[in-house]
Scaffold this motif. Structure first.
Motif, mmCIF file in Angstrom:
data_model
loop_
_atom_site.group_PDB
_atom_site.id
_atom_site.type_symbol
_atom_site.label_atom_id
_atom_site.label_comp_id
_atom_site.label_asym_id
_atom_site.label_seq_id
_atom_site.Cartn_x
_atom_site.Cartn_y
_atom_site.Cartn_z
ATOM 1 N N VAL A 197 0.836 -1.208 0.000
ATOM 2 C CA VAL A 197 0.000 0.000 0.000
ATOM 3 C C VAL A 197 0.870 1.257 0.000
ATOM 4 N N PRO A 201 -0.429 3.666 -3.453
ATOM 5 C CA PRO A 201 -1.395 4.301 -2.543
ATOM 6 C C PRO A 201 -2.828 4.380 -3.056
ATOM 7 N N TRP A 203 -4.481 1.875 -3.197
ATOM 8 C CA TRP A 203 -5.050 0.867 -2.308
ATOM 9 C C TRP A 203 -5.045 1.348 -0.861
ATOM 10 N N GLY A 204 -6.016 0.872 -0.079
ATOM 11 C CA GLY A 204 -6.005 1.072 1.362
ATOM 12 C C GLY A 204 -6.046 -0.291 2.049
ATOM 13 N N ILE A 205 -6.045 -0.272 3.378
ATOM 14 C CA ILE A 205 -6.078 -1.519 4.139
ATOM 15 C C ILE A 205 -7.420 -1.647 4.849
#
Ligand code: SF4
Length: 216
Positions: A197, A201, A203-205
């Motif tokens: 991530v 960036p 993507w998120g968690i």
């Protein structure tokens, strides 16, 4: 939002919708623990039956729908109304094995926002305000599901799951919320995701926060 053409409803048709039965593993009032709506009070409706069968599944009891009672839509919706929230989350199992039109129409009539969590292995049905796609390589999502996805949530155990995540993200609408979620029993996946991530960036968690705070 996904919505099939809504039909005109009479009092009789509301009653007939209430009489439609679904195999129900459980329904309960809790806090949404995952994804973009984490932290919201939600009424969870977990339908039984799954044709995907991930080996790491934490709701294997849901797979065989014959083990679970058939429950009338009216009873499910009544319990959801009594909870006091206006958010219903339909999950499974694989909820799209069932025609979701009756239950989603009734939930909408009672003022609910209707969310679904699905592997996308069967066609969409019903009236859905938020679609979380959690694709599984054991049975890939249907292409027809991707245009309606609001949130893509990919469970990650190892490197090749990140490739699988990108493959699916490429098919989603540009404004889709993209989330990677560590597999709960595989702690090594957390480091993998954090590094990924930071480098990617978009993507998120997503964490299964309900497990940290010990709610169902
Ligand atoms: S799709 Fe969901 S319910 Fe079905 S086996 Fe996989 S994790 Fe379990």
């Amino acid at each position: 939002m996904f919505s099939i053409k809504e039909q005109k409803k009479t009092k009789q048709s509301i009653q007939s919708l209430n009489d439609v039965e679904y195999p129900l593993m459980e329904d309960f009032y809790t806090i949404q623990g995952e994804g973009a709506h984490t932290g919201r009070a939600a009424y969870f409706i977990r339908f039984a039956g799954c044709d995907v069968q991930c080996w790491w599944c934490d709701v294997k009891d849901s797979w065989d729908e014959s083990k679970h009672p058939k429950v009338k839509t009216g009873d499910i919706v009544q319990r959801a109304v009594e909870s006091g929230t206006d958010l219903a989350v339909i999950t499974g199992g694989e909820p799209l094995l069932h025609n979701l039109e009756p239950v989603t129409i009734r939930l909408r009539e009672e003022g609910f926002q209707v969310h679904i969590e699905t592997s996308g292995s069967s066609p969409l049905s019903g009236h859905l305000d938020w679609i979380t796609l959690s694709p599984k390589r054991f049975k890939k999502p249907l292409d027809e599901v991707f245009p309606y996805v609001d949130e893509l949530k990919v469970v990650v155990l190892k490197n090749k799951d990140l490739e699988w995540a990108e493959e699916n993200a490429a098919k989603c609408p540009p404004n889709t919320t993209l989330l990677l979620q560590p597999e709960w029993e595989t702690p090594s996946s957390i480091k993998l995701i954090v590094e990924y991530v930071k480098k990617n960036p978009k993507w998120g968690i997503s964490l299964q926060t309900h497990k940290f705070i010990n709610v169902p």
